[in-house]
Design a protein around this motif. Structure first.
Motif, PDB file in Angstrom:
ATOM      1  N   ARG A 157       0.819  -1.203   0.000  1.00 38.37           N
ATOM      2  CA  ARG A 157       0.000   0.000   0.000  1.00 38.37           C
ATOM      3  C   ARG A 157       0.863   1.268   0.000  1.00 38.37           C
ATOM      4  O   ARG A 157       0.532   2.258  -0.655  1.00 38.37           O
ATOM      5  CB  ARG A 157      -0.923   0.001   1.223  1.00 38.37           C
ATOM      6  CG  ARG A 157      -1.891   1.183   1.265  1.00 38.37           C
ATOM      7  CD  ARG A 157      -2.755   1.110   2.506  1.00 38.37           C
ATOM      8  NE  ARG A 157      -3.602  -0.064   2.484  1.00 38.37           N
ATOM      9  CZ  ARG A 157      -4.791  -0.110   1.904  1.00 38.37           C
ATOM     10  NH1 ARG A 157      -5.258   0.953   1.286  1.00 38.37           N
ATOM     11  NH2 ARG A 157      -5.511  -1.210   1.939  1.00 38.37           N
ATOM     12  N   THR A 158       1.989   1.228   0.721  1.00 37.76           N
ATOM     13  CA  THR A 158       2.859   2.406   0.764  1.00 37.76           C
ATOM     14  C   THR A 158       3.462   2.703  -0.608  1.00 37.76           C
ATOM     15  O   THR A 158       3.627   3.857  -0.987  1.00 37.76           O
ATOM     16  CB  THR A 158       3.991   2.196   1.784  1.00 37.76           C
ATOM     17  OG1 THR A 158       4.665   0.960   1.497  1.00 37.76           O
ATOM     18  CG2 THR A 158       3.445   2.167   3.201  1.00 37.76           C
ATOM     19  N   ASP A 159       3.799   1.637  -1.359  1.00 35.99           N
ATOM     20  CA  ASP A 159       4.335   1.830  -2.708  1.00 35.99           C
ATOM     21  C   ASP A 159       3.277   2.434  -3.620  1.00 35.99           C
ATOM     22  O   ASP A 159       3.556   3.329  -4.426  1.00 35.99           O
ATOM     23  CB  ASP A 159       4.817   0.498  -3.290  1.00 35.99           C
ATOM     24  CG  ASP A 159       5.938  -0.118  -2.474  1.00 35.99           C
ATOM     25  OD1 ASP A 159       6.813   0.641  -2.027  1.00 35.99           O
ATOM     26  OD2 ASP A 159       5.923  -1.346  -2.280  1.00 35.99           O
ATOM     27  N   LEU A 160       2.054   1.917  -3.499  1.00 34.65           N
ATOM     28  CA  LEU A 160       0.949   2.432  -4.304  1.00 34.65           C
ATOM     29  C   LEU A 160       0.705   3.903  -3.997  1.00 34.65           C
ATOM     30  O   LEU A 160       0.557   4.729  -4.902  1.00 34.65           O
ATOM     31  CB  LEU A 160      -0.313   1.616  -4.022  1.00 34.65           C
ATOM     32  CG  LEU A 160      -1.614   2.108  -4.662  1.00 34.65           C
ATOM     33  CD1 LEU A 160      -1.503   2.089  -6.175  1.00 34.65           C
ATOM     34  CD2 LEU A 160      -2.792   1.252  -4.204  1.00 34.65           C
ATOM     35  N   ARG A 161       0.697   4.250  -2.709  1.00 38.54           N
ATOM     36  CA  ARG A 161       0.441   5.632  -2.311  1.00 38.54           C
ATOM     37  C   ARG A 161       1.535   6.557  -2.832  1.00 38.54           C
ATOM     38  O   ARG A 161       1.252   7.649  -3.334  1.00 38.54           O
ATOM     39  CB  ARG A 161       0.358   5.736  -0.788  1.00 38.54           C
ATOM     40  CG  ARG A 161      -0.002   7.146  -0.301  1.00 38.54           C
ATOM     41  CD  ARG A 161       0.002   7.247   1.213  1.00 38.54           C
ATOM     42  NE  ARG A 161      -0.944   6.321   1.804  1.00 38.54           N
ATOM     43  CZ  ARG A 161      -0.596   5.300   2.572  1.00 38.54           C
ATOM     44  NH1 ARG A 161       0.676   5.060   2.817  1.00 38.54           N
ATOM     45  NH2 ARG A 161      -1.506   4.504   3.082  1.00 38.54           N
ATOM     46  N   LYS A 162       2.785   6.127  -2.741  1.00 41.89           N
ATOM     47  CA  LYS A 162       3.884   6.968  -3.207  1.00 41.89           C
ATOM     48  C   LYS A 162       3.761   7.244  -4.701  1.00 41.89           C
ATOM     49  O   LYS A 162       3.928   8.380  -5.155  1.00 41.89           O
ATOM     50  CB  LYS A 162       5.229   6.300  -2.915  1.00 41.89           C
ATOM     51  CG  LYS A 162       6.430   7.140  -3.352  1.00 41.89           C
ATOM     52  CD  LYS A 162       7.749   6.488  -2.962  1.00 41.89           C
ATOM     53  CE  LYS A 162       8.929   7.349  -3.396  1.00 41.89           C
ATOM     54  NZ  LYS A 162      10.230   6.743  -3.025  1.00 41.89           N
ATOM     55  N   GLY A 163       3.447   6.204  -5.471  1.00 44.87           N
ATOM     56  CA  GLY A 163       3.298   6.388  -6.908  1.00 44.87           C
ATOM     57  C   GLY A 163       2.174   7.340  -7.256  1.00 44.87           C
ATOM     58  O   GLY A 163       2.317   8.213  -8.122  1.00 44.87           O
ATOM     59  N   MET A 164       1.046   7.196  -6.586  1.00 44.68           N
ATOM     60  CA  MET A 164      -0.095   8.058  -6.870  1.00 44.68           C
ATOM     61  C   MET A 164       0.176   9.499  -6.445  1.00 44.68           C
ATOM     62  O   MET A 164      -0.240  10.447  -7.111  1.00 44.68           O
ATOM     63  CB  MET A 164      -1.347   7.527  -6.166  1.00 44.68           C
ATOM     64  CG  MET A 164      -1.832   6.193  -6.714  1.00 44.68           C
ATOM     65  SD  MET A 164      -2.108   6.223  -8.509  1.00 44.68           S
ATOM     66  CE  MET A 164      -2.688   4.551  -8.803  1.00 44.68           C
ATOM     67  N   GLU A 165       0.881   9.677  -5.330  1.00 43.34           N
ATOM     68  CA  GLU A 165       1.208  11.028  -4.879  1.00 43.34           C
ATOM     69  C   GLU A 165       2.127  11.738  -5.870  1.00 43.34           C
ATOM     70  O   GLU A 165       2.070  12.960  -6.024  1.00 43.34           O
ATOM     71  CB  GLU A 165       1.861  10.981  -3.499  1.00 43.34           C
ATOM     72  CG  GLU A 165       0.880  10.648  -2.370  1.00 43.34           C
ATOM     73  CD  GLU A 165       1.574  10.498  -1.033  1.00 43.34           C
ATOM     74  OE1 GLU A 165       2.825  10.460  -1.013  1.00 43.34           O
ATOM     75  OE2 GLU A 165       0.873  10.404  -0.006  1.00 43.34           O
ATOM     76  N   LEU A 166       2.978  10.974  -6.543  1.00 47.25           N
ATOM     77  CA  LEU A 166       3.882  11.561  -7.533  1.00 47.25           C
ATOM     78  C   LEU A 166       3.191  11.840  -8.862  1.00 47.25           C
ATOM     79  O   LEU A 166       3.752  12.522  -9.718  1.00 47.25           O
ATOM     80  CB  LEU A 166       5.080  10.632  -7.764  1.00 47.25           C
ATOM     81  CG  LEU A 166       6.084  10.526  -6.614  1.00 47.25           C
ATOM     82  CD1 LEU A 166       7.120   9.446  -6.917  1.00 47.25           C
ATOM     83  CD2 LEU A 166       6.775  11.861  -6.370  1.00 47.25           C
ATOM     84  N   GLY A 167       1.977  11.304  -9.030  1.00 49.08           N
ATOM     85  CA  GLY A 167       1.231  11.611 -10.247  1.00 49.08           C
ATOM     86  C   GLY A 167       0.974  10.444 -11.174  1.00 49.08           C
ATOM     87  O   GLY A 167       0.534  10.643 -12.313  1.00 49.08           O
TER      88      GLY A 167
END
Length: 352
Positions: free
Chosen positions: A89-99
């Motif tokens: 989930r943390t990887d998914l969140r980081k990717g989405m936060e970056l765009g």
């Protein structure tokens, strides 16, 4: 019918080839890259319709690739899908936060992959007619599209500004919107104690000077030419008339304003919380991504040390010491007063 052009970035040759074969058989034109750096170079030269990228790669990883793509004015609207085994989930969140636009965990199925690509391409096509900043620029520079634009073109003034010449100054009343035809423009703000902060860099095709015009307030910043530049301007009356009469232009302009606000917010957060080295790396890359026209390994940053310091929010002396460190570490070269970026990957890693 023209094939959609996809860029696939992955450092696993076997998976890269298999995925590329699948997409080619599905009717897409495919370009492949086996490293993040190579992928960025291909994106700059080919302007793909969609990018698929692995996260875990040596050198410039997927997050770094995404940051570069989203910070480049010519690439930031390209749909970006991560293909990766990192499914936390943390990887998914980081990717989405970056765009990132989507996230497919390996191993993925053919239907899942093609469905994600088709959905993102369809959304991008629907969005482009309304939200791409280029739409506004295209309308503003095409006098034959509508009667309103014909009138606008007839009233537009074009002025050549010499290097360092002031275009407008803090305290002036805004009466027009500016469009850069040639050259580079710097916008900066100075506080009562004389501290200067660069708040914007603009090149060909960029609009500037409009926020205070719309707010009906005096300018709080100053715009100057970084080099000999050609700037056209549109009167307040004609510009507002265009916005009121053309719905698609209004949508495009709102998106342009939103992107500007988001960019300035990120810059201010970076200046407030990032380390000195990170701020200077970000300033160098901001200039490079904004004005790079060719995907060369090296790009020259044509700012004085004082101007570079105001872009990074630091003192000139601190900037000079840090640039010397960057030079010793092989990230930049210093040539006749100019800063030449020689290792993008190291700067990107430092900025993250």
């Amino acid at each position: 019918m023209k094939k959609s052009k996809l860029l696939l970035i992955d450092d696993e040759p076997h998976l890269l080839r298999n995925t590329a074969d699948l997409l080619e058989l599905s009717g897409y034109a495919i370009q492949t890259a086996q490293s993040g750096r190579e992928g960025v170079q291909l994106a700059l030269t080919s302007k793909p319709d969609l990018i698929l990228c692995d996260i875990t790669m040596t050198g410039l990883d997927g997050y770094g690739v995404l940051q570069i793509i989203k910070s480049h004015p010519d690439l930031k609207s390209i749909p970006f899908i991560f293909l990766t085994a990192k499914a936390k989930r943390t990887d998914l969140r980081k990717g989405m936060e970056l765009g990132a636009d989507d996230y497919l965990a390996k191993p993925f199925g053919e239907t899942e992959l093609l469905g994600a690509i088709e959905a993102r391409l369809r959304l991008a096509e629907q969005r482009d007619s309304l939200t791409k900043p280029e739409t506004l620029q295209k309308w503003l520079t095409n006098e034959d599209t509508t009667k309103a634009l014909a009138l606008l073109g007839a009233n537009r003034k074009v002025v050549r500004y010499k290097k360092k010449r002031v275009i407008y100054a803090a305290g002036d009343e805004p009466t027009r919107v500016y469009l850069v035809q040639e050259g580079k423009i710097r916008v900066f703000r100075e506080n009562d104690s004389g501290k200067v902060l660069t708040t914007g860099l603009f090149g060909p095709g960029d609009l500037f000077g409009y926020p205070m015009l719309l707010a009906n307030l005096s300018y709080e910043d100053t715009a100057t030419a970084l080099e000999d530049s050609l700037v056209s301007y549109i009167s307040r009356k004609d510009f507002l008339s265009l916005l009121y009469s053309q719905t698609d232009i209004t949508h495009s302009f709102l998106n342009l304003m939103a992107n500007t606000i988001v960019g300035q917010d990120r810059q201010l957060l970076g200046l407030a919380y990032n380390s000195l080295r990170k701020r200077i790396a970000s300033g160098l890359l901001q200039y490079a991504h904004r004005f790079q026209t060719e995907p060369d390994t090296a790009i020259t940053v044509k700012l004085t040390r004082q101007q570079m310091a105001t872009l990074s929010g630091t003192a000139t002396e601190s900037l000079i010491r840090t640039l010397s460190d960057f030079h010793k570490e092989g990230m930049i070269d210093l040539q006749a007063g100019k800063i030449v970026i020689t290792d993008w990957d190291k700067l990107e890693q430092l900025r993250q």
